[in-house]
Design a protein around this motif. Structure first.
Motif, PDB file in Angstrom:
ATOM      1  N   ILE A  24       0.832  -1.201   0.000  1.00 17.25           N
ATOM      2  CA  ILE A  24       0.000   0.000   0.000  1.00 17.25           C
ATOM      3  C   ILE A  24       0.863   1.246   0.000  1.00 17.25           C
ATOM      4  O   ILE A  24       0.385   2.346   0.146  1.00 17.25           O
ATOM      5  N   GLN A  69      -4.856   5.545  -3.483  1.00 15.65           N
ATOM      6  CA  GLN A  69      -4.242   4.693  -2.448  1.00 15.65           C
ATOM      7  C   GLN A  69      -3.817   5.529  -1.258  1.00 15.65           C
ATOM      8  O   GLN A  69      -4.092   5.174  -0.112  1.00 15.65           O
TER       9      GLN A  69
ATOM     10  N   MET B 200     -10.963  -2.927  -3.584  1.00 15.59           N
ATOM     11  CA  MET B 200     -10.033  -3.092  -2.463  1.00 15.59           C
ATOM     12  C   MET B 200      -9.610  -4.548  -2.354  1.00 15.59           C
ATOM     13  O   MET B 200     -10.461  -5.456  -2.390  1.00 15.59           O
ATOM     14  N   HIS B 209      -5.249  -2.655  -0.368  1.00 18.19           N
ATOM     15  CA  HIS B 209      -4.576  -2.238  -1.589  1.00 18.19           C
ATOM     16  C   HIS B 209      -5.645  -1.841  -2.597  1.00 18.19           C
ATOM     17  O   HIS B 209      -6.667  -2.500  -2.722  1.00 18.19           O
ATOM     18  N   ILE B 210      -5.392  -0.772  -3.301  1.00 18.01           N
ATOM     19  CA  ILE B 210      -6.425  -0.203  -4.181  1.00 18.01           C
ATOM     20  C   ILE B 210      -6.128  -0.529  -5.632  1.00 18.01           C
ATOM     21  O   ILE B 210      -4.990  -0.395  -6.105  1.00 18.01           O
ATOM     22  N   GLU B 211      -7.168  -0.964  -6.316  1.00 19.17           N
ATOM     23  CA  GLU B 211      -7.107  -1.040  -7.769  1.00 19.17           C
ATOM     24  C   GLU B 211      -8.286  -0.250  -8.307  1.00 19.17           C
ATOM     25  O   GLU B 211      -9.356  -0.230  -7.699  1.00 19.17           O
TER      26      GLU B 211
END
Lengths: 356, 297
Positions: A24, A69, B200, B209-211
């Motif tokens: 992250i 993010q 997520m 974690h982002i997509e």
């Protein structure tokens, strides 16, 4: 051998795990500015234009992903609470100042009853929707058509005393009484509204133009002016029978003591010198314009010599200036005009012996 | 300040008037989406997509409005007053300004500011075929590029876009409720609007974690004409009443165990005149017999 196989398997498992759990972390040159209350993030970092032009969509997608993010990282650091079996994040208040849709509400002026109630400490009590009526043996609502019907039921007959006049209709009388009370209530409501509007208006100068019904303030002002319109400015003017002694009204001029705070005196004198020597314009144009916009007419010059002239008077004045060689009487500057101590200023007086 | 003289005749009318009155803390701004009489397919679809994003807080009027906001804002002001809205979007199109969209906001139903955008490279919500985000979702807003604070026009534009897209002001959001992201990137003299769905995934830490998955609409906006508010009008519009500002709690602190502590400030006491003996009223009664004895006295 077995150990190495085990090691391989374990390391591979660890690698797989690490792959699943993606990072992250995002590296940025300059930290973003966050307004978590609005779910807003502002990225000040420079955008590589060449890289951008090479592949726009990919660049934008990457940039957005990184920034989202970072924003989510910020959000998930906030304290969480459980509401209805749901984990919920409590957002802080927004920091960006955005304009309102409507101006802030002004405090409402209290009506006559509200003022009295406040004074006496009377509070409103919640009333029930219906009350038990003994006569009718049923629950009668406090208001509405059902109440009216119940009232009719109860008061179907009116007792008339023996000495009553023949032409008086007691039922019609009841109706007119009701109408009167409604009218009274309406009158009081309108009076409250007008009182509120009067208060909200800026205090205008009390006009002395003749009106049919002068207000108390106007009368007081007229009395004061009549009292002081004497040669001695009212000092030796006897009061009217029930008139209270007239006190000076208006701002009191405040003078500093002659001898006293030396520091204050020096600072004041230095301020004056600074203002004289500074290069700032004496007139703050922004301030003046804003004042004019907000309260139009507040900066109009109200001194002598600039009164509102009628159209005909203006025309006359303009006509005067057209002629050559005319000198305004004020500006003539002859010795004869100046008398000891007083200035003779004549408005639109006759011209004597001036050439055309 | 106009005061209403006629009383509302119905309870519904009374509630509606109360809703339209200015409040200390305002409700979400409602947007009026208008179709201009010369709107092109692109600009009209853009406005319709804006309506889809802001559905909970907007109304769409599909009739052709023969307005020209930069010449005369009055008809739009009247509409916003009638329907009690404070944001508007208007689409038009002509040779000089193709695919034109005007976004604007009102203060007290008078124009505060409006910005005209040219819509280029437009991809509508319908053009991108995938599952979208639920209505009324509060989007995450991302502004990229340092132009946003350097240029006066851009900073006002940023304020307008935040106002337009931020949705309702909420205090709590579900952890899983972050689904929508809008990104405005200012590069190369244009503003690139992209709209994504947030996905997520696990990351081993508390934070996911982002997509991102693009859902649309996507447009390249070019700022054309602007009509910005004067500095003092803007200042007046931003003024918050003192009641809305959070009150400072004084004299409250918490110790390690979480118990609330406060300080009492005592004036100087004359120690020679302290009240040490407890008065009769404050004496605790040990047995009922004693109490009866005292009462007899």
């Amino acid at each position: 051998m077995a150990a190495s196989i085990v090691q391989n398997v374990l390391s591979k498992a660890a690698e797989d795990e690490a792959e699943k759990l993606k990072s992250i972390q995002v590296d940025k040159v300059v930290e973003l500015e966050y307004d978590v209350g609005n779910l807003l993030a502002y990225d000040i970092n420079d955008i590589d234009v060449n890289q951008f032009r090479a592949d726009k969509e990919a660049y934008l997608a990457n940039l957005s992903r990184d920034n989202v993010q970072l924003l989510i990282n910020q959000i998930f650091q906030l304290p969480t609470i459980k509401v209805d079996n749901e984990v919920v994040i409590k957002l802080p208040s927004a920091t960006t100042r955005l304009p309102r849709a409507k101006p802030a509400p002004k405090e409402k002026a209290l009506s006559k009853w509200e003022k009295y109630a406040k004074e006496k400490g009377i509070t409103q009590r919640k009333k029930s929707k219906a009350t038990w009526d003994e006569e009718l043996q049923k629950w009668v609502p406090r208001f509405g058509f059902k109440k009216a019907l119940a009232e009719k039921e109860k008061n179907w007959v009116v007792e008339v005393p023996g000495n009553a006049k023949d032409d008086v209709d007691p039922i019609a009388l009841r109706k007119t009484k009701k109408q009167e009370s409604v009218a009274k209530n309406e009158l009081q409501r309108l009076r409250n509204i007008s009182a509120r509007m009067q208060k909200s208006k800026t205090k205008a100068k009390i006009s002395l133009e003749p009106t049919e019904r002068p207000t108390a303030e106007q009368l007081n002002r007229s009395v004061f002016i009549a009292h002081t319109a004497t040669a001695s400015v009212g000092k030796f003017q006897p009061n009217l029978k029930e008139q209270k002694p007239v006190l000076k009204s208006g701002q009191k001029r405040h003078f500093d003591p002659l001898v006293g705070d030396i520091k204050r005196e020096t600072s004041k004198s230095l301020d004056i010198l600074n203002k004289l020597s500074s290069k700032k314009p004496k007139l703050d144009i922004d301030k003046a314009v804003n004042r004019e916009l907000n309260t139009p007419g507040s900066l109009d010059y109200k001194g002598k010599g600039m009164e509102k002239k009628s159209k005909t008077q203006l025309k006359k004045d303009l006509g005067k200036r057209k002629h050559k060689g005319t000198k305004d009487k004020k500006m003539s500057g002859k010795k004869g005009d100046r008398s000891a101590g007083r200035s003779t200023v004549k408005k639109g007086g006759k011209r004597t012996g001036n050439k055309n | 300040m106009s005061v209403r003289i006629t009383k509302p005749k119905t309870h519904r009318g009374k509630r509606m008037l109360a809703k339209r009155e200015p409040k200390i803390v305002e409700l979400a701004k409602q947007a009026l989406m208008l179709r201009g009489s010369t709107a092109s397919v692109t600009s009209l679809q853009f406005v319709k997509d804006l309506y889809s994003i802001k559905r909970m807080q907007s109304t769409y009027f599909g009739q052709k409005h023969p307005y020209n906001p930069f010449e005369d804002v009055k008809p739009i002001e009247e509409l916003t007053q009638k329907y009690d809205h404070s944001l508007f979007a208007f689409c038009s199109d002509n040779k000089k300004r193709p695919n034109n969209v005007i976004l604007g906001r009102m203060f007290d139903h008078q124009l505060l500011d409006m910005i005209e955008f040219g819509v280029e490279q437009f991809k509508s919500l319908t053009a991108i075929r995938n599952a979208k985000v639920m209505d009324g979702n509060k989007p995450c807003l991302i502004f990229s590029g340092d132009v946003w604070h350097q240029n006066e026009e851009y900073s006002k534009c940023k304020s307008l876009l935040i106002d337009f897209f931020r949705g309702e002001v909420v205090e709590q959001v579900r952890l899983a409720g972050f689904e929508h992201a809008l990104s405005f990137t200012a590069v190369d003299g244009k503003i690139f609007l992209r709209s994504y769905k947030i996905l997520m995934t696990k990351s081993g830490t508390k934070t996911p974690h982002i997509e991102l998955e693009e859902i649309g609409p996507s447009a390249d906006l070019v700022i054309r004409r602007t009509k910005l508010a004067s500095a003092d009008l803007f200042k007046r519009a931003c003024r918050t009443p003192s009641a809305a500002k959070p009150k400072k709690v004084k004299n409250m602190s918490k110790d390690v165990f979480g118990s609330k502590l406060g300080r009492i400030h005592m004036p100087r006491q004359d120690y020679r005149k302290l009240q040490v003996k407890r008065g009769r009223a404050l004496r605790t009664e040990k047995s009922p017999k004693k109490a009866s004895k005292l009462s007899k006295k």
